[in-house]
Design a protein around this motif. Structure first.
Motif, PDB file in Angstrom:
ATOM      1  N   ARG A 173       5.260 -24.948   3.703  1.00 33.87           N
ATOM      2  CA  ARG A 173       4.251 -24.460   4.657  1.00 33.87           C
ATOM      3  C   ARG A 173       3.481 -23.272   4.082  1.00 33.87           C
ATOM      4  N   LYS A 174       4.185 -22.384   3.360  1.00 31.98           N
ATOM      5  CA  LYS A 174       3.515 -21.239   2.742  1.00 31.98           C
ATOM      6  C   LYS A 174       2.494 -21.707   1.706  1.00 31.98           C
ATOM      7  N   GLN A 175       2.858 -22.734   0.957  1.00 35.94           N
ATOM      8  CA  GLN A 175       1.927 -23.282  -0.025  1.00 35.94           C
ATOM      9  C   GLN A 175       0.679 -23.828   0.649  1.00 35.94           C
ATOM     10  N   ARG A 176       0.852 -24.468   1.795  1.00 36.48           N
ATOM     11  CA  ARG A 176      -0.305 -24.992   2.530  1.00 36.48           C
ATOM     12  C   ARG A 176      -1.207 -23.857   3.005  1.00 36.48           C
ATOM     13  N   VAL A 177      -0.581 -22.768   3.460  1.00 33.46           N
ATOM     14  CA  VAL A 177      -1.362 -21.619   3.912  1.00 33.46           C
ATOM     15  C   VAL A 177      -2.190 -21.046   2.763  1.00 33.46           C
ATOM     16  N   VAL A 178      -1.562 -20.903   1.597  1.00 37.46           N
ATOM     17  CA  VAL A 178      -2.265 -20.364   0.424  1.00 37.46           C
ATOM     18  C   VAL A 178      -3.429 -21.261   0.035  1.00 37.46           C
ATOM     19  N   LEU A 179      -3.207 -22.567   0.016  1.00 36.23           N
ATOM     20  CA  LEU A 179      -4.269 -23.506  -0.341  1.00 36.23           C
ATOM     21  C   LEU A 179      -5.409 -23.487   0.675  1.00 36.23           C
ATOM     22  N   THR A 180      -5.050 -23.394   1.948  1.00 42.96           N
ATOM     23  CA  THR A 180      -6.061 -23.343   3.005  1.00 42.96           C
ATOM     24  C   THR A 180      -6.920 -22.093   2.879  1.00 42.96           C
ATOM     25  N   ASN A 181      -6.273 -20.965   2.579  1.00 38.87           N
ATOM     26  CA  ASN A 181      -7.011 -19.715   2.396  1.00 38.87           C
ATOM     27  C   ASN A 181      -7.956 -19.814   1.207  1.00 38.87           C
ATOM     28  N   MET A 182      -7.497 -20.467   0.120  1.00 41.02           N
ATOM     29  CA  MET A 182      -8.342 -20.631  -1.047  1.00 41.02           C
ATOM     30  C   MET A 182      -9.568 -21.483  -0.714  1.00 41.02           C
ATOM     31  N   GLN A 183      -9.362 -22.571   0.026  1.00 45.08           N
ATOM     32  CA  GLN A 183     -10.483 -23.422   0.413  1.00 45.08           C
ATOM     33  C   GLN A 183     -11.472 -22.666   1.290  1.00 45.08           C
ATOM     34  N   PHE A 184     -10.940 -21.831   2.180  1.00 44.47           N
ATOM     35  CA  PHE A 184     -11.811 -21.031   3.041  1.00 44.47           C
ATOM     36  C   PHE A 184     -12.675 -20.087   2.208  1.00 44.47           C
ATOM     37  N   VAL A 227     -13.480 -19.163  -9.044  1.00 43.46           N
ATOM     38  CA  VAL A 227     -12.433 -19.393 -10.045  1.00 43.46           C
ATOM     39  C   VAL A 227     -11.334 -18.336  -9.936  1.00 43.46           C
ATOM     40  N   LEU A 228     -11.725 -17.071  -9.733  1.00 42.41           N
ATOM     41  CA  LEU A 228     -10.714 -16.014  -9.590  1.00 42.41           C
ATOM     42  C   LEU A 228      -9.846 -16.237  -8.358  1.00 42.41           C
ATOM     43  N   GLN A 229     -10.451 -16.698  -7.275  1.00 38.80           N
ATOM     44  CA  GLN A 229      -9.679 -17.019  -6.075  1.00 38.80           C
ATOM     45  C   GLN A 229      -8.686 -18.146  -6.368  1.00 38.80           C
ATOM     46  N   GLU A 230      -9.148 -19.151  -7.108  1.00 36.97           N
ATOM     47  CA  GLU A 230      -8.279 -20.279  -7.436  1.00 36.97           C
ATOM     48  C   GLU A 230      -7.149 -19.850  -8.370  1.00 36.97           C
ATOM     49  N   ILE A 231      -7.438 -18.967  -9.324  1.00 40.30           N
ATOM     50  CA  ILE A 231      -6.387 -18.460 -10.216  1.00 40.30           C
ATOM     51  C   ILE A 231      -5.337 -17.689  -9.418  1.00 40.30           C
ATOM     52  N   LYS A 232      -5.792 -16.834  -8.528  1.00 38.01           N
ATOM     53  CA  LYS A 232      -4.863 -16.072  -7.688  1.00 38.01           C
ATOM     54  C   LYS A 232      -4.000 -17.012  -6.853  1.00 38.01           C
ATOM     55  N   THR A 233      -4.645 -18.044  -6.299  1.00 41.97           N
ATOM     56  CA  THR A 233      -3.912 -19.011  -5.476  1.00 41.97           C
ATOM     57  C   THR A 233      -2.885 -19.776  -6.303  1.00 41.97           C
ATOM     58  N   LYS A 234      -3.289 -20.199  -7.503  1.00 44.32           N
ATOM     59  CA  LYS A 234      -2.370 -20.943  -8.372  1.00 44.32           C
ATOM     60  C   LYS A 234      -1.141 -20.118  -8.712  1.00 44.32           C
ATOM     61  N   LYS A 235      -1.323 -18.835  -8.953  1.00 48.91           N
ATOM     62  CA  LYS A 235      -0.183 -17.966  -9.262  1.00 48.91           C
ATOM     63  C   LYS A 235       0.762 -17.853  -8.068  1.00 48.91           C
ATOM     64  N   GLU A 236       0.183 -17.758  -6.871  1.00 53.60           N
ATOM     65  CA  GLU A 236       1.021 -17.691  -5.668  1.00 53.60           C
ATOM     66  C   GLU A 236       1.782 -18.999  -5.476  1.00 53.60           C
ATOM     67  N   ILE A 237       1.096 -20.119  -5.701  1.00 54.17           N
ATOM     68  CA  ILE A 237       1.738 -21.427  -5.550  1.00 54.17           C
ATOM     69  C   ILE A 237       2.847 -21.605  -6.583  1.00 54.17           C
ATOM     70  N   ILE A 238       2.625 -21.119  -7.802  1.00 50.30           N
ATOM     71  CA  ILE A 238       3.651 -21.215  -8.840  1.00 50.30           C
ATOM     72  C   ILE A 238       4.901 -20.442  -8.437  1.00 50.30           C
ATOM     73  N   ASN A 239       4.704 -19.249  -7.900  1.00 47.20           N
ATOM     74  CA  ASN A 239       5.867 -18.463  -7.447  1.00 47.20           C
ATOM     75  C   ASN A 239       6.634 -19.197  -6.342  1.00 47.20           C
ATOM     76  N   LEU A 240       5.890 -19.806  -5.414  1.00 50.30           N
ATOM     77  CA  LEU A 240       6.548 -20.572  -4.354  1.00 50.30           C
ATOM     78  C   LEU A 240       7.204 -21.830  -4.915  1.00 50.30           C
ATOM     79  N   ALA A 241       6.563 -22.463  -5.898  1.00 54.37           N
ATOM     80  CA  ALA A 241       7.126 -23.676  -6.500  1.00 54.37           C
ATOM     81  C   ALA A 241       8.422 -23.369  -7.237  1.00 54.37           C
TER      82      ALA A 241
END
Length: 244
Positions: free
Chosen positions: A16-27, A166-180
């Motif tokens: 669920r946290k990963q979904r939140v991060v991805l949703t924020n990135m899309q926003f 791109v910077l937003q996506e990089i930040k999001t990817k790092k957060e997703i990696i930590n959750l993964a």
């Protein structure tokens, strides 16, 4: 069993946290594209409109400003447009000179039998006949300058939006990696628990194999996110024109 169930719940929370991060990135991605469409800065937008509260990203915004300035400095297209703008400015100055009359003055000494020594001055006054040509050129240069300024502003807006995205996506990817990573750890715990159950004779091989597959899928997902992060970092370097 309670430990396995608790681990499964923790894994679901991570999803669920990963979904939140991805949703924020899309926003954020859509938001900055919208700003580019409106052709206004985020500061001006915030002063006029109100959006739902989002996590503060002051450090990220500072990084964005630095990256944008680097991109502006290294952009070959912007350099070419600025050179063209200077060229038109020089032509405008030369065209301004052409509107003035051409005046040649000659001054020299003479000798006359009646008036003896003296001086004579001659004036060669040439009034430009193509005044309409000057005015036409002036209008053409003004129009070309405005078009160039619009192209420069548009290119800067595109670069700024691309970098922020791109910077937003990089930040999001790092957060997703930590959750993964946490997800892999939890999946591995469940797999280990099922292996212990199998060894104790209270579990079956099919369930253990299913848990092993789930763990492998979580590890594949982690590797995939690492790959996507590298792609985004390379994309940022390309936009900034940095050596790969």
């Amino acid at each position: 069993m309670p430990q396995i169930a608790l681990t499964e719940i923790e894994s679901e929370i991570i999803n669920r946290k990963q979904r939140v991060v991805l949703t924020n990135m899309q926003f954020q991605k859509v938001f900055y594209s919208f700003l580019q469409y409106l052709n206004i800065s985020k500061k001006d937008f915030d002063a006029k409109y109100t959006l739902p509260e989002l996590p503060k990203q002051s450090s990220l915004e500072l990084l964005q400003d630095q990256a944008v300035q680097t991109a502006f400095k290294n952009s070959l297209l912007l350099k070419a447009l600025h050179v063209k703008e200077k060229e038109i400015t020089i032509k405008q100055k030369y065209n301004e000179v052409k509107k003035y009359p051409k005046l040649d003055v000659n001054f020299y000494g003479v000798y006359d039998l009646q008036y003896k020594e003296g001086y004579k001055a001659t004036f060669d006054f040439n009034l430009p006949l193509q005044r309409s040509s000057y005015k036409g050129q002036k209008g053409a240069y003004t129009k070309e300058t405005l078009l160039l300024q619009n192209r420069i502003a548009l290119q800067k807006s595109k670069l700024r939006t691309a970098i922020i995205t791109v910077l937003q996506e990089i930040k999001t990817k790092k957060e997703i990696i930590n959750l993964a990573k946490k997800e892999v750890t939890l999946k591995q715990k469940v797999e280990d628990a099922q292996r212990r159950r199998y060894k104790l004779g209270i579990g079956n091989l099919l369930t253990l194999n299913q848990r092993e597959i789930i763990t492998l899928q979580a590890k594949q997902k982690l590797l995939s996110e690492y790959y996507k992060l590298i792609e985004k970092e390379l994309e940022l370097k390309y936009i900034l024109r940095e050596p790969l």
